[in-house]
Design an enzyme around this catalytic site. Sequence first.
Site, short mmCIF file in Angstrom:
data_model
loop_
_atom_site.label_atom_id
_atom_site.label_comp_id
_atom_site.label_asym_id
_atom_site.label_seq_id
_atom_site.Cartn_x
_atom_site.Cartn_y
_atom_site.Cartn_z
N HIS A 160 35.05 44.65 41.66
CA HIS A 160 34.39 43.35 41.61
C HIS A 160 33.73 43.06 42.95
CE1 HIS A 160 33.59 39.31 40.29
NE2 HIS A 160 34.35 38.76 41.21
N CYS A 209 28.42 40.83 38.23
CA CYS A 209 28.91 40.33 39.52
C CYS A 209 28.14 40.90 40.72
CB CYS A 209 30.40 40.59 39.67
SG CYS A 209 30.91 42.31 39.63
#
Length: 343
Positions: free
Chosen positions: A175, A96
């Site tokens: 994230h 990510c």
Amino acid sequence: MAEANTGAGSMEEPESSWCLIESDPGVFTELIRGFGCTGAQVEEIWTLEVDAFRHLEPIHGLIFLFKWVQDDKPAGRVVHDRSDIFFARQMIQNACATQALLSLLLNIRHPDIDLGHTLNSFKHFCQELDPVSRGICLSNEEKIRTVHNSFARPELFELDTPDAPSEDDDDDVYHFVSYMPIKGRLFELDGMHEGPIELADIGQDQNWLQVVRPFIEARMQRYSVGEIHFNLMALVSDRQRYYERQIQLLVHQPSPLSHTERQAEIAKLRTFVTLEQEKKRRYRQENQRRRHNYLPFIVEVLKQLGETGQLMPIYEKAKKQAKEQANQEQACNSPKNEANQEP
């Protein structure tokens, strides 16, 4: 701070897996250089006050790191009809950080930034594919994966179980997502969703950073009081190039400034250039340290201390100091004895 272990799909084989990436502007700036892209860099943002961003303009996008929670609901409408937005699903764990960075780079159209051969070729190859197919292509793009994995942390021991932590583990996972303006609208680009998330319109007289601020603040407020594990970075034009261009304009083009004022401004800009050069030097040094494997040296030092009988005395001394410090802290934090209190 490391990114989330939250990729969709099954874990790839070890030789094609992706490592965790530290949330650091020096790391992300070197990723950009490694991809072959020029004219851009990443800067850390410490406040959401728009005035604090002035010295970094133009700001092309933001990268936000936050604690990931399962079933995270989008803050806006997930769109599927924007072929003019390059968006890829995250199909592999730990990717990510690079996906958030590429989501910005592959959607920027600015004269300052040249994507280079690798990113231009990848974008052209995937242009007509759906987001899932783009994600699969990214997962298997050797050049991009190699640059990403150049920041892999050295491991002393090989584990028999290659499975990555899941959302069921006790450890927190984090994230990266991106925010950027595209054709008068604000979008959140998160590979964990099916498409770009349209958040708001951006008025003609609005700075897009004013529009994005409440969305980032709202995401922060979802977590418990005292949660500080957030990180915000901005993708900006290369600052050294920007200052050098400003110097050239002052030197070669007419200016309303007097000669003295112009020389003072040139001197200030040259100072900024020097600071940017020093920052790049520091980034290179820090990244070399990140990549260096110190573990064999540490193991050898511990081995030699053990063989010469010095290890246990050092351990006992450290243990004693830690206990004394803990007792001191406990004494400082405990209420005063009533007999010693003032009347």
